[in-house]
Design a protein around this motif. Structure first.
Motif, PDB file in Angstrom:
ATOM      1  N   TYR A 133       0.820  -1.204   0.000  1.00  0.00           N
ATOM      2  CA  TYR A 133       0.000   0.000   0.000  1.00  0.00           C
ATOM      3  C   TYR A 133       0.861   1.265   0.000  1.00  0.00           C
ATOM      4  N   ARG A 134       0.235   2.373  -0.389  1.00  0.00           N
ATOM      5  CA  ARG A 134       0.936   3.656  -0.386  1.00  0.00           C
ATOM      6  C   ARG A 134       1.293   4.060   1.049  1.00  0.00           C
ATOM      7  N   GLU A 136       3.949  10.682   2.347  1.00  0.00           N
ATOM      8  CA  GLU A 136       3.419  11.148   1.070  1.00  0.00           C
ATOM      9  C   GLU A 136       1.915  10.891   0.953  1.00  0.00           C
ATOM     10  N   HIS A 137       1.455   9.805   1.559  1.00  0.00           N
ATOM     11  CA  HIS A 137       0.058   9.394   1.433  1.00  0.00           C
ATOM     12  C   HIS A 137      -0.507   9.126   2.823  1.00  0.00           C
ATOM     13  N   ASP A 162      -6.181   1.297  -0.972  1.00  0.00           N
ATOM     14  CA  ASP A 162      -5.436   0.278  -1.716  1.00  0.00           C
ATOM     15  C   ASP A 162      -5.847  -1.123  -1.278  1.00  0.00           C
TER      16      ASP A 162
END
Length: 322
Positions: A137-138, A142-143, A151
């Motif tokens: 997953y991200r 940043e995420h 995700d």
């Protein structure tokens, strides 16, 4: 500012969790020689890089170093792939049945790095005989929430298109346990069929309450910084990010697994107790004297026992639902 907070938090929740713990007492005599050697080897690793990117490179190197021998030991093949536009690692036992259930994994790493997408899964795939799909997953910073859950949900939907939910199990360690519980909450909120079993391995289901063991082992200010980093603008009391604060009746049967010197011991036990109070089939398994998520980076009899407990749980729950 965000990167500065992320670096402070990463020092606590990065690729080798044991180094983060403020343990001052000697390790107990009851630990196996292999566990003691694994802890010593982990402590002897070079200091972590200062940058998030450096930490991620280091975490991947550790995954390969520890994970590749585990893949060989358990007779499991690993492939990097993509499902529903999301990067995954797929673990396939060489003797897998064509009709075997599937397991969805969300790795640990404090939302910042990948500290488990191989080491958490090789043994589980081999011992169950099931395919394991690990969602890469991200990552934060940043995420932020709900990117990782989005995700996971995309991959879960793809698995649902292949087989009924009663043939899908879900599990995660540390940050992955948090995400796994958040995924269940999201699935329930969208009225999707929920997985047949949940492995909640050293996590928390309430980001508003750190628990006593957290205060014993970690710096509360850095923990609060990590929560703020991951949650972003979302209220941590929202049941979609802290599922333990929401309704639990009808939750999937859950195995909670943790250890005596785990900074998430209290949170894991609290969630298991809440599930029990909601009449959810749940069990708490505790390994004495070991640090956070030890099974993901130490090879020892205790690790073998932890993976065996996970495999027994999933086989029992997913085979009986055929």
């Amino acid at each position: 500012m965000i990167m500065r907070i992320a670096l402070a938090a990463a020092a606590l929740f990065a690729a080798t969790p044991a180094t983060a713990q403020l343990v001052t007492a000697p390790w107990p005599d009851e630990l196996s020689p292999e566990a003691r050697a694994g802890l010593a080897a982990n402590d002897a690793r070079p200091p972590e890089p200062a940058s998030i990117e450096g930490r991620r490179i280091r975490a991947e190197a550790i995954q390969q170093e520890i994970g590749q021998p585990r893949l060989r030991r358990y007779g499991v093949q690993m492939a990097d792939a993509e499902i529903a536009g999301v990067a995954v690692r797929v673990f396939t036992p060489v003797d897998m049945r064509a009709d075997a259930p599937v397991l969805l994994n969300l790795h640990g790493g404090g939302f910042l790095v990948d500290s488990g997408s191989i080491t958490e899964n090789a043994a589980v795939a081999g011992l169950t005989g099931y395919r394991v799909v690990a969602v890469r997953y991200r990552l934060a910073p940043e995420h932020i929430f709900p990117a990782a859950v989005d995700d996971a949900l995309a991959v879960y939907r793809a698995l649902l298109a292949e087989r009924p939910a009663r043939r899908i199990g879900l599990y995660g360690t540390s940050a992955g346990a948090i995400l796994a519980a958040e995924l269940v909450a999201r699935v329930r909120s969208e009225n999707l069929p929920q997985p047949a079993a949940l492995g909640f391995f050293s996590g928390t289901a309430d980001l508003t309450r750190p628990g006593d063991s957290m205060s014993l082992f970690l710096d509360p200010a850095s923990v609060a910084a990590l929560v703020a980093l991951y949650a972003g603008t979302r209220d941590p009391a929202d049941p979609l990010i802290s599922p333990g604060r929401g309704p639990l009746a009808g939750w999937p049967p859950t195995l909670c697994l943790t250890s005596g010197r785990d900074f998430l011991l209290s949170a894991t036990a609290d969630f298991c107790r809440a599930l029990d109070a909601a009449d959810v089939p749940s069990n708490l398994t505790l390994f004495d004297g070991l640090p956070h998520a030890f099974w993901s980076y130490i090879d020892a009899p205790e690790t073998d026992a932890a993976f065996a407990a996970m495999a027994r749980f999933f086989r029992g729950r997913l085979e009986e639902t055929q």
